[in-house]
Design an enzyme around this catalytic site. Sequence first.
Site, PDB file in Angstrom:
ATOM      1  N   SER A 571       0.850  -1.199   0.000  1.00 20.26           N
ATOM      2  CA  SER A 571       0.000   0.000   0.000  1.00 20.26           C
ATOM      3  C   SER A 571       0.875   1.234   0.000  1.00 20.26           C
ATOM      4  O   SER A 571       2.014   1.207   0.478  1.00 20.26           O
ATOM      5  CB  SER A 571      -0.897   0.003   1.241  1.00 20.26           C
ATOM      6  N   TYR A 584      -2.954  -0.887  10.427  1.00 25.45           N
ATOM      7  CA  TYR A 584      -2.921  -1.206   8.991  1.00 25.45           C
ATOM      8  C   TYR A 584      -1.623  -0.730   8.348  1.00 25.45           C
ATOM      9  O   TYR A 584      -0.931  -1.482   7.646  1.00 25.45           O
ATOM     10  CB  TYR A 584      -4.121  -0.555   8.305  1.00 25.45           C
TER      11      TYR A 584
END
Length: 694
Positions: A571, A584
């Site tokens: 990400s 996350y």
Amino acid sequence: MTHTLEARVDPATQRTDADETIRALIARSNALGSDPRITNYAGGNTSAKGTATDPVTGEPVELLWVKGSGGDLGTLTPAGLAVLRVDRVRALQAVYPGVEREDEMVAAFDYTLHGKGGAAPSIDTAMHALVDAAHVDHLHPDAGIAIATAADGPALTATIFGDKVVWVPWRRPGFQLGLDIAAIKRDNPQAIGTILGGHGITAWGETSEEAHGNSRWIIDTAEQYIAEHGKADPFGEPRAGFEALPTDERHARAAALAPTIRGIAGHDKPVVGHFTDSDVVLDFLAASRAEELAALGTSCPDHFLRTKVKPLILDLPATATVEEQSARLHELHEQYRADYQAYYDRHADATSPAIRGADPLIVLVPGVGMFSYGKDAQTARVAGEFYLNAINVMRGAESLSTYAPIDEAEKFRIEYWALEEAKLQRMPAPKKLATRIALVTGAASGIGKAIAKRLAAEGAAVVIADLDLAKAQAAAAEIGNTDQAIGVAANVTDAAAIDQAVQQTLLHFGGLDLVVNNAGLSLSKSLLDTTEQDWDLQHDVMAKGSFLVSKAAAKVLIEQGLGGDIVYISSKNSVFAGPNNIAYSATKADQAHQVRLLAAELGEHGVRVNGINPDGVVRGSGIFASGWGANRAKTYGIEEQDLGAFYAQRTILKREVVPENVANAVYAICTDDFSHTTGLHVPVDAGVAAAFLR
């Protein structure tokens, strides 16, 4: 004899007699081709003769409709038929230059086509055109080939069938074989068909039903005779230690050996595999004469063109260890390659095509099963089906007589036939990911599903792994049949579940080349709201999960020795710090560094490890649908339905990132265009300056 069908049109249906002839031919073909005992995939051919109106002259013209080159009887449609003028094909007899030049006759068929001609005529067209019967079937039934490959085949044919079926000595398919069968039909009016030495059967009839019935009578009669008169143990006595392992142990052993065997079969060129452990295979391998008979090779041209002239058979019992079996397989591979090269050298001349690779396409492991290989999963599966037929043929021949396939020189003439080479050269170029086997985690929806679809579209065989088996199987079904994709259950936090998913991949497709660590989830919370359980869950799924998947995959990739790719869907958050995202983003940073660490460690094995860093993907995302989107929207003070547009506006390109954008990047990084790239992170974020890699 002229097989006339006036070109009448039924006013009620607007169907012509020609239409009905074609309909009956297709129905007969599909019925015969759907039974593997009768003929193999893409093997055999059927035909019908009838009259239609010549659009140029308005006069009746007798036509031949015959299965075209490369078609399959079981799935044949009218588009797969070649359409030729019977008078012009038969006129070729006047210019036939003889056996030494009969390959030229295939090109001559182009001058006998009616209209656009339909599919390309096959080498067997002459058999159908020259035989004076309205309907002709040429098939490769196990029982028929058993008689055709028996040492005393001519005598058996007379004993089993009387004068209704006539023996034809081996002749390579072509124009002369058509002349031979036509002469038999002319000289033996009582006959309904032939046994073609070393090859198969041909039958005929004046109606489609009669031809079908005659084909089935020959096959059924041969099967019944073998059942009533055959020996009980044609392959010899069972060997101690070579009997089938229990199912779970057998599959575990097959999965353990699969990487070694695929590396062997793919030494010269990459292949996809298929595993079979049917009773037919296991019983054959347990018998004392298995190695002796396997060394004789197959006989029917359709068989050995797909299986090579003989298999590689392991000569160790099932009680040997995986390490012992792997070591012995490598030794046998060297012997096989040397033997195949010698076979080529014995028979090749200046006109022969170059050797097409010296690796086996069939590998037999006693107690475990059969591994078959080809350019794609379907070809690999079909190769295995053909060798099952070959085992049945050997059983039938040895039950009644002695198995005596066509000799080696004839096998070489067909395997390296100029016409076969021309067919191979006409095949379209393979797609960039052809022969590659991909495992994508979290692939039942969102980014993972888009990745799986893109890889499959580019030629890869794909395994969709997901927590939800039903959803994984449904996503695989969207891609295609099980030769293209399968769905498996996999909890990436469970090492045993991952091992099971990898085992299923190995048993279904024979290997593994490309792994995409995509499974993920996210809980958008501030530091103070993030619980220990929140932290552990996200790190277990993405950091630990990627580690476990990569470890299981690397073991296979290293053993195969064929290189490979591991791709992490990380990400932009792995380098970009945003609010309310501690668990996350931290686990994505963990994944990002795994890419660098594994690239450094696995490079010596030819394994590339790269990462993809997407921006937030809203459309079709399982993460966003689970509440993440609402939380992120709340963080930014916008409505959830505006989140995609919001993300787009903060990028340099002002574009929303969708799952297909990520899939495109995965595809690109796994192609040979990036053959020298590893340890790279590719941003797919439409340009987020704060996430630029430094």
